[in-house]
Design an enzyme around this catalytic site. Structure first.
Site: not given
Length: 321
Positions: A14, A33, A36, A72, A74, A117, A143, A192
């Protein structure tokens, strides 16, 4: 008004989509981040960090920003090996979020957009009775509990400091580069493999990553978004059977679905200790996005079939094995 955004989770599914949209819109971004080389754009300044479980000094990164988009986290994991999963979620999703928010306030940031969420609301709905943004939260797992606790603490900070907090609760997000169960379903269809999901009459809300990103960008600058909670979806709810058929069409591989009764599938999954998977495949989870539409004047910019085709193209080019 031109904003400058501090974005966390910029290397995630996301977060990276949010970053690319902001860059395309000409919005300067400071991206948190872990590697780098994740970001390559003159519009983006990268800030390296190790973990949201650690104390991070964001002062320099936040100095010129007026908006934080915090994606960000967990994330929910199927087989958590932590001895105390709730404590592990709290360290990142609650403590790390609040540490960032407090530093943002000190730096003069005006708005904090928090990607939460739908698990804050709960794990499922009766067909035709969708969750609404103002429903009493009922998280069922660590969570979801950690996300609710973060929301509550951010709202308290907003009341005490004047920080504008915007909370977005997505349902299942899919799109180009999606992983986990959605990717597995595309692989099954592409190969399939006959699947026992031809008789499931549930209803589930999903959101294409492009639609979620569009709402997040709207929430960055829309005056009416301040201190609100928004649910987000594509605006069209699908059964598991319908989703697989339309995903098969997007892949050019008609779904081979066997009409196994949903009750039999659920019983078998529970017997194998896969009750939560059964709920996602056979149960319903719908959201009402009328508040999001009415208050923000927002509409999902792409439809389900367009989004599925984009996910299928990415799978065929990069993820097919």
């Amino acid at each position: 008004m031109k904003h400058k955004v501090f974005l966390t989770g910029a290397s995630g599914f996301v977060g990276s989509a949010i970053m690319h949209r902001l860059v395309a819109d000409g919005t300067p971004v400071v991206a948190a981040v872990r590697q780098a080389d994740v970001v390559q754009s003159p519009m983006v300044r990268s800030v390296l960090f190790q973990s949201f479980e650690q104390d991070n000094d964001w002062d320099g990164a936040l100095a010129e920003c007026d908006v934080v988009v915090h994606s960000a986290a967990r994330v929910h994991v199927m087989n958590d090996t932590e001895s105390d999963p709730l404590a592990a979620f709290r360290r990142v999703n609650v403590d790390g979020t609040l540490a960032l928010a407090r530093q943002a306030i000190a730096a003069g940031v005006k708005r904090f957009v928090f990607i939460s969420s739908i698990k804050v609301n709960g794990e499922g709905t009766a067909p035709g009775r969708p969750y609404a943004a103002n429903d009493t939260p009922q998280p069922q797992d660590p969570y979801g509990t950690s996300k609710l606790e973060a929301e509550t603490a951010l709202q308290a900070l907003a009341r005490d400091t004047g920080l504008e907090v915007v909370i977005v609760r997505p349902v299942l997000v899919y799109g180009p580069g999606v992983k986990a169960n959605f990717l597995n379903m595309m692989r099954w269809l592409d190969r399939g493999i006959p699947l026992p999901f031809g008789a499931i009459d549930n209803r589930r809300s999903l959101v294409a990553v492009e639609n979620l990103v569009d709402l997040v960008v709207t929430c960055i600058g829309h005056e009416a978004a301040a201190n609100q909670v928004f649910l987000v979806s594509d605006g069209e709810d699908l059964s598991t059977t319908g989703l697989l058929r339309r995903m098969g069409q997007a892949l050019g591989r008609p779904a081979r679905l066997l009409p196994v009764p949903a009750g039999l599938l659920s019983a078998g999954a529970k017997a194998l200790g896969k009750g939560s998977l059964s709920q996602r495949l056979c149960g319903s989870l719908q959201v009402d996005i009328s508040k999001t539409r009415d208050l923000l004047g927002w509409r999902p910019p792409i439809d389900v079939d367009t989004a599925l085709r984009a996910a299928a193209r990415h799978y065929q080019e990069f993820d097919k094995k």
